[in-house]
Write an enzyme that holds these catalytic residues in place. Structure first.
Site, PDB file in Angstrom:
ATOM      1  N   SER A 148     -17.246  78.013 -60.397  1.00  0.00           N
ATOM      2  CA  SER A 148     -16.704  78.713 -61.571  1.00  0.00           C
ATOM      3  C   SER A 148     -17.184  80.154 -61.620  1.00  0.00           C
ATOM      4  CB  SER A 148     -17.144  78.005 -62.856  1.00  0.00           C
ATOM      5  OG  SER A 148     -16.645  76.696 -62.912  1.00  0.00           O
TER       6      SER A 148
HETATM    7  N1  SAH Z   1     -19.231  73.237 -62.104  1.00  0.00           N
HETATM    8  C1  SAH Z   1     -18.628  73.497 -60.829  1.00  0.00           C
HETATM    9  C2  SAH Z   1     -17.133  73.730 -60.993  1.00  0.00           C
HETATM   10  C3  SAH Z   1     -16.394  73.149 -59.867  1.00  0.00           C
HETATM   11  S1  SAH Z   1     -14.640  73.178 -60.059  1.00  0.00           S
HETATM   12  C4  SAH Z   1     -19.265  74.698 -60.148  1.00  0.00           C
HETATM   13  O1  SAH Z   1     -19.747  75.592 -60.835  1.00  0.00           O
HETATM   14  O2  SAH Z   1     -19.261  74.755 -58.919  1.00  0.00           O
HETATM   15  C5  SAH Z   1     -14.328  71.634 -60.852  1.00  0.00           C
HETATM   16  C6  SAH Z   1     -14.891  70.405 -60.205  1.00  0.00           C
HETATM   17  O3  SAH Z   1     -14.387  69.279 -60.920  1.00  0.00           O
HETATM   18  C7  SAH Z   1     -14.477  70.201 -58.750  1.00  0.00           C
HETATM   19  O4  SAH Z   1     -15.629  70.003 -57.976  1.00  0.00           O
HETATM   20  C8  SAH Z   1     -13.616  68.937 -58.792  1.00  0.00           C
HETATM   21  O5  SAH Z   1     -13.706  68.153 -57.621  1.00  0.00           O
HETATM   22  C9  SAH Z   1     -14.172  68.218 -60.002  1.00  0.00           C
HETATM   23  N2  SAH Z   1     -13.250  67.258 -60.617  1.00  0.00           N
HETATM   24  C10 SAH Z   1     -11.901  67.323 -60.700  1.00  0.00           C
HETATM   25  N3  SAH Z   1     -11.422  66.230 -61.349  1.00  0.00           N
HETATM   26  C11 SAH Z   1     -12.499  65.461 -61.669  1.00  0.00           C
HETATM   27  C12 SAH Z   1     -12.658  64.211 -62.336  1.00  0.00           C
HETATM   28  N4  SAH Z   1     -11.614  63.504 -62.803  1.00  0.00           N
HETATM   29  N5  SAH Z   1     -13.914  63.733 -62.491  1.00  0.00           N
HETATM   30  C13 SAH Z   1     -15.008  64.413 -62.040  1.00  0.00           C
HETATM   31  N6  SAH Z   1     -14.911  65.594 -61.387  1.00  0.00           N
HETATM   32  C14 SAH Z   1     -13.676  66.119 -61.205  1.00  0.00           C
END
Ligand code: SAH
Length: 213
Positions: free
Chosen positions: A64
Site C-alpha cells: 500500500s
Molecule cells: N497490507 C498490505 C497490502 C497488500 S494489498 C501491504 O502493505 O503490503 C492487499 C492484500 O490483500 C494482498 O496481499 C491480497 O492477496 C490480500 N487479499 C485479497 N483478498 C483477500 C481475502 N479475501 N482475505 C485475505 N487477504 C486478501
C-alpha cells in the site's frame, strides 16, 4: 538486509510528504520514519521505496501507498496493547507498522505465496505478530475475536458482516468500500447492533478477493 543513511534520509523526506498531506499522528509518523520500507519490496524497486506510491509485490498484489497506511492507521486510534486484526497481510509493511506501535497483531492473507514469504520475513526484522494465517479475510478470525480494531487493506465490494460482529464495543473497523474506487469508511461499534459510520474520501486498492478468483 541493508538500511543506510541514504534510506533514512529518504524516509524523513517521505515523513515530510505525509505531514504535508495532512497526517498528524506523531506516533504514526515516527513509525513510518523508522521502518525500512525498501526491505518489504523486491530489490529492483529499491529506488521507489520512499516515494508516496503503491508498488507491485508478488502474486499480482501491491504494497500500500505510505499515505494510505498512515491514514488507515491513524483512523484505528490504537493504544499500546490494542488487539488488531488486519485483512490482507501482503508484504507485511502495514503489519510491521501496527507491531511497532505496540499492537497485538493478527493478520490474514489469502495468497499462499505471500503468506509464506511474509511469515518468514517479519521475524527477521524483529516483528512478531501474534498470529498470521493463510485464509479468507471475509470471515475474519472468530477464534481470536473480539478486536479493538480491524483494518482491511484491500478494496471490499461490501462490508463483511463477520468483521463488524468481531469488534469490541467501542472497537473500530477501517475498510475501503467499493469496486473500482473505494470510499475509506470507519465503523465504530456503539452497542450490540449499533454502529456509527464515517466516510473519508476516495482511495484505490487491489480487490478483496472472494472465493477462488
Ligand atoms: N497490507 C498490505 C497490502 C497488500 S494489498 C501491504 O502493505 O503490503 C492487499 C492484500 O490483500 C494482498 O496481499 C491480497 O492477496 C490480500 N487479499 C485479497 N483478498 C483477500 C481475502 N479475501 N482475505 C485475505 N487477504 C486478501
Amino acid at each position: 538486509m541493508n538500511d543506510t543513511f541514504k534510506h533514512k534520509g529518504l524516509r524523513q523526506q517521505l515523513v515530510n510528504i505525509l505531514i504535508n498531506k495532512g497526517i498528524t499522528d506523531a506516533a504514526v509518523l515516527k513509525t513510518i520514519g523508522h521502518i525500512p520500507r525498501h526491505l518489504f519490496m523486491d530489490s529492483s524497486f529499491l529506488d521507489h521505496a520512499y516515494q508516496d506510491k503503491a508498488f507491485p509485490i508478488a502474486a499480482d498484489q501491491t504494497i500500500s501507498q505510505p499515505y494510505t497506511v498512515a491514514f488507515q492507521t491513524e483512523l484505528l486510534k490504537l493504544n499500546r496493547d490494542s488487539k488488531i486484526l488486519e485483512i490482507g497481510t501482503g508484504s507485511g509493511y502495514q503489519t510491521a507498522v501496527l507491531c511497532e506501535l505496540g499492537a497485538k497483531v493478527f493478520s490474514i492473507e489469502r495468497q499462499l505465496e505471500l503468506f509464506k514469504k511474509t511469515s518468514k520475513f517479519l521475524p527477521k526484522l524483529g516483528y512478531r505478530p501474534r498470529k498470521l494465517i493463510f485464509g479468507d479475510g471475509y470471515k475474519g478470525m472468530p477464534e481470536e475475536a473480539p478486536f479493538d480494531g480491524i483494518i482491511v487493506t484491500a478494496g471490499a465490494p461490501f462490508v463483511p458482516t463477520p468483521l463488524l460482529s468481531q469488534l469490541k464495543i467501542g472497537g473500530r473497523l477501517v475498510i475501503p468500500v467499493g469496486d473500482t474506487v473505494q470510499t475509506m469508511t470507519l465503523f465504530i461499534r456503539k452497542g450490540l447492533k449499533e454502529f456509527e459510520k464515517h466516510e473519508f474520501g476516495e482511495f484505490r486498492f487491489v480487490p478483496l478477493l472472494e472465493d477462488k478468483n
